[in-house]
Design a protein around this motif. Structure first.
Motif, PDB file in Angstrom:
ATOM      1  N   PRO A  22       0.825  -1.213   0.000  1.00 45.52           N
ATOM      2  CA  PRO A  22       0.000   0.000   0.000  1.00 45.52           C
ATOM      3  C   PRO A  22       0.858   1.262   0.000  1.00 45.52           C
ATOM      4  O   PRO A  22       1.915   1.313   0.632  1.00 45.52           O
ATOM      5  CB  PRO A  22      -0.803  -0.126   1.299  1.00 45.52           C
ATOM      6  N   ASP A  23       0.389   2.294  -0.701  1.00 42.65           N
ATOM      7  CA  ASP A  23       1.135   3.552  -0.777  1.00 42.65           C
ATOM      8  C   ASP A  23       0.997   4.390   0.491  1.00 42.65           C
ATOM      9  O   ASP A  23       1.942   5.044   0.906  1.00 42.65           O
ATOM     10  CB  ASP A  23       0.641   4.385  -1.974  1.00 42.65           C
ATOM     11  N   ALA A  24      -0.173   4.349   1.092  1.00 43.16           N
ATOM     12  CA  ALA A  24      -0.457   5.267   2.201  1.00 43.16           C
ATOM     13  C   ALA A  24      -0.679   4.535   3.520  1.00 43.16           C
ATOM     14  O   ALA A  24      -1.630   4.791   4.237  1.00 43.16           O
ATOM     15  CB  ALA A  24      -1.673   6.116   1.865  1.00 43.16           C
ATOM     16  N   GLY A  25       0.196   3.591   3.844  1.00 45.46           N
ATOM     17  CA  GLY A  25       0.061   2.899   5.123  1.00 45.46           C
ATOM     18  C   GLY A  25      -0.864   1.707   5.038  1.00 45.46           C
ATOM     19  O   GLY A  25      -1.771   1.655   4.204  1.00 45.46           O
ATOM     20  N   GLU A  26      -0.633   0.752   5.925  1.00 39.91           N
ATOM     21  CA  GLU A  26      -1.418  -0.474   5.937  1.00 39.91           C
ATOM     22  C   GLU A  26      -2.696  -0.298   6.751  1.00 39.91           C
ATOM     23  O   GLU A  26      -2.667   0.179   7.874  1.00 39.91           O
ATOM     24  CB  GLU A  26      -0.581  -1.615   6.533  1.00 39.91           C
ATOM     25  N   LEU A  27      -3.800  -0.715   6.151  1.00 39.80           N
ATOM     26  CA  LEU A  27      -5.082  -0.672   6.845  1.00 39.80           C
ATOM     27  C   LEU A  27      -5.558  -2.059   7.242  1.00 39.80           C
ATOM     28  O   LEU A  27      -6.446  -2.198   8.083  1.00 39.80           O
ATOM     29  CB  LEU A  27      -6.137  -0.007   5.950  1.00 39.80           C
ATOM     30  N   GLY A  28      -4.988  -3.076   6.621  1.00 33.23           N
ATOM     31  CA  GLY A  28      -5.459  -4.432   6.884  1.00 33.23           C
ATOM     32  C   GLY A  28      -4.316  -5.420   6.928  1.00 33.23           C
ATOM     33  O   GLY A  28      -3.155  -5.075   6.694  1.00 33.23           O
ATOM     34  N   LEU A  49      -3.826  -7.994  -7.354  1.00 32.95           N
ATOM     35  CA  LEU A  49      -2.702  -7.706  -6.471  1.00 32.95           C
ATOM     36  C   LEU A  49      -2.609  -6.201  -6.193  1.00 32.95           C
ATOM     37  O   LEU A  49      -2.624  -5.778  -5.030  1.00 32.95           O
ATOM     38  CB  LEU A  49      -1.408  -8.227  -7.107  1.00 32.95           C
ATOM     39  N   GLU A  50      -2.509  -5.402  -7.233  1.00 36.95           N
ATOM     40  CA  GLU A  50      -2.391  -3.950  -7.055  1.00 36.95           C
ATOM     41  C   GLU A  50      -3.677  -3.352  -6.482  1.00 36.95           C
ATOM     42  O   GLU A  50      -3.624  -2.414  -5.676  1.00 36.95           O
ATOM     43  CB  GLU A  50      -2.056  -3.279  -8.396  1.00 36.95           C
ATOM     44  N   HIS A  51      -4.808  -3.896  -6.889  1.00 35.74           N
ATOM     45  CA  HIS A  51      -6.081  -3.367  -6.376  1.00 35.74           C
ATOM     46  C   HIS A  51      -6.191  -3.600  -4.870  1.00 35.74           C
ATOM     47  O   HIS A  51      -6.671  -2.726  -4.134  1.00 35.74           O
ATOM     48  CB  HIS A  51      -7.251  -4.036  -7.094  1.00 35.74           C
ATOM     49  N   THR A  52      -5.747  -4.760  -4.409  1.00 36.81           N
ATOM     50  CA  THR A  52      -5.771  -5.063  -2.971  1.00 36.81           C
ATOM     51  C   THR A  52      -4.856  -4.122  -2.207  1.00 36.81           C
ATOM     52  O   THR A  52      -5.223  -3.601  -1.143  1.00 36.81           O
ATOM     53  CB  THR A  52      -5.350  -6.529  -2.745  1.00 36.81           C
ATOM     54  N   ALA A  53      -3.660  -3.873  -2.745  1.00 35.67           N
ATOM     55  CA  ALA A  53      -2.745  -2.929  -2.111  1.00 35.67           C
ATOM     56  C   ALA A  53      -3.339  -1.524  -2.094  1.00 35.67           C
ATOM     57  O   ALA A  53      -3.179  -0.776  -1.117  1.00 35.67           O
ATOM     58  CB  ALA A  53      -1.403  -2.930  -2.836  1.00 35.67           C
ATOM     59  N   GLY A  54      -4.050  -1.166  -3.165  1.00 38.74           N
ATOM     60  CA  GLY A  54      -4.692   0.144  -3.221  1.00 38.74           C
ATOM     61  C   GLY A  54      -5.769   0.325  -2.172  1.00 38.74           C
ATOM     62  O   GLY A  54      -6.091   1.465  -1.798  1.00 38.74           O
ATOM     63  N   ARG A  55      -6.314  -0.785  -1.681  1.00 40.48           N
ATOM     64  CA  ARG A  55      -7.319  -0.742  -0.621  1.00 40.48           C
ATOM     65  C   ARG A  55      -6.675  -0.796   0.771  1.00 40.48           C
ATOM     66  O   ARG A  55      -7.364  -0.862   1.768  1.00 40.48           O
ATOM     67  CB  ARG A  55      -8.298  -1.905  -0.790  1.00 40.48           C
ATOM     68  N   GLY A  56      -5.338  -0.804   0.848  1.00 42.66           N
ATOM     69  CA  GLY A  56      -4.655  -0.764   2.131  1.00 42.66           C
ATOM     70  C   GLY A  56      -4.226  -2.102   2.693  1.00 42.66           C
ATOM     71  O   GLY A  56      -3.795  -2.188   3.844  1.00 42.66           O
TER      72      GLY A  56
END
Length: 261
Positions: A22-28, A49-56
């Motif tokens: 994730p770009d802006a910190g881990e949410l999950g 893969l990228e979509h999941t990272a985009g969701r944190g």
């Protein structure tokens, strides 16, 4: 550890693992995607893969031995794949969510009995059995019959994808599928009951009523084993992560993970 795994452990092999952070910190928690037979990490790297990272969520996609960039292992069996998943999951920095597709969902189900996952997600799960074999034989006799005698099972694009996916994309994805070791393939002839998961994590079953590999009855059977009902996406094919509407199921999975925390 089971006695056979102690006395005759799976041979070590190089494992391909792709990741997206994730770009802006881990949410999950970290999410580990496990592809089905014939598929590899690339199948999740296309979109999920990228979509999941985009969701944190830190996202990882692995290739089972003998698939993708992982080391070759022509004599691989189900227990070898389960070992690979448990080892990769244990190497992640935090307790992971295991997401398996197709026969990879069966591998994940077995891995949940060995690794204390945060949660499990079984996407279009192929747990084997005569119903699976006969269903595929009826829909694709020429491609399925060789598999009953140790040969290669060849799936047509129409079995894997909906008509909404452009034909050139469907053909290119289908051409990337690899040969599955005969021993691992034969293990799908007999239906496998999932073992009890360590720590009783929540488990979500996802699929499509229009899947031409997994029947609706098979989806319901797997979901009932985990005390629920399948989350269905009508109009999609077996490879939900590559189909035209790929974003809908992964967003639903990530929404469920956020509510399960």
């Amino acid at each position: 550890m089971r006695s056979d795994e102690w006395s005759s452990p799976p041979a070590p092999v190089r494992r391909e693992v792709l990741d997206a952070v994730p770009d802006a910190g881990e949410l999950g928690p970290p999410v580990l995607f496990v592809p089905g037979y014939g598929h590899a990490a690339w199948a999740f790297a296309q979109h999920w893969l990228e979509h999941t990272a985009g969701r944190g969520f830190p996202a990882y996609a692995m290739s089972l031995r003998g698939h993708g960039g992982s080391g070759p292992f022509p004599q691989a069996r189900l227990r070898d794949y389960v070992h690979d998943v448990a080892q990769v999951a244990a190497s992640l920095p935090k307790q992971a969510v295991l997401v398996g597709h197709g026969a990879g969902a069966l591998v994940v189900a077995q891995a949940l009995a060995r690794y204390p996952a945060r949660a499990g997600v079984l996407v279009a799960p192929v747990f084997g059995g005569p119903g699976t074999a006969f269903g595929m034989l009826r829909r694709n006799p020429a491609g399925t019959l060789p598999g009953l005698f140790g040969g290669r099972v060849s799936l047509r694009p129409s079995q894997l994808f909906s008509r909404g996916l452009p034909a050139n994309l469907a053909q290119s994805y289908a051409k990337r599928l690899q040969r599955v070791p005969a021993a691992a393939q034969r293990q799908l002839i007999r239906r496998r009951r999932p073992e009890p998961a360590v720590g009783d994590p929540p488990v979500l079953v996802v699929g499509s009523p229009d899947d031409r590999v997994v029947s609706g009855a098979a989806l319901e059977w797997v979901a009932r084993r985990y005390g629920g009902s399948p989350l269905l996406f009508p109009g999609m094919g077996h490879d939900l992560m590559l189909d035209a509407r790929w974003q809908e199921p992964i967003d639903a999975i990530l929404d469920w993970l956020e509510k399960s925390r």
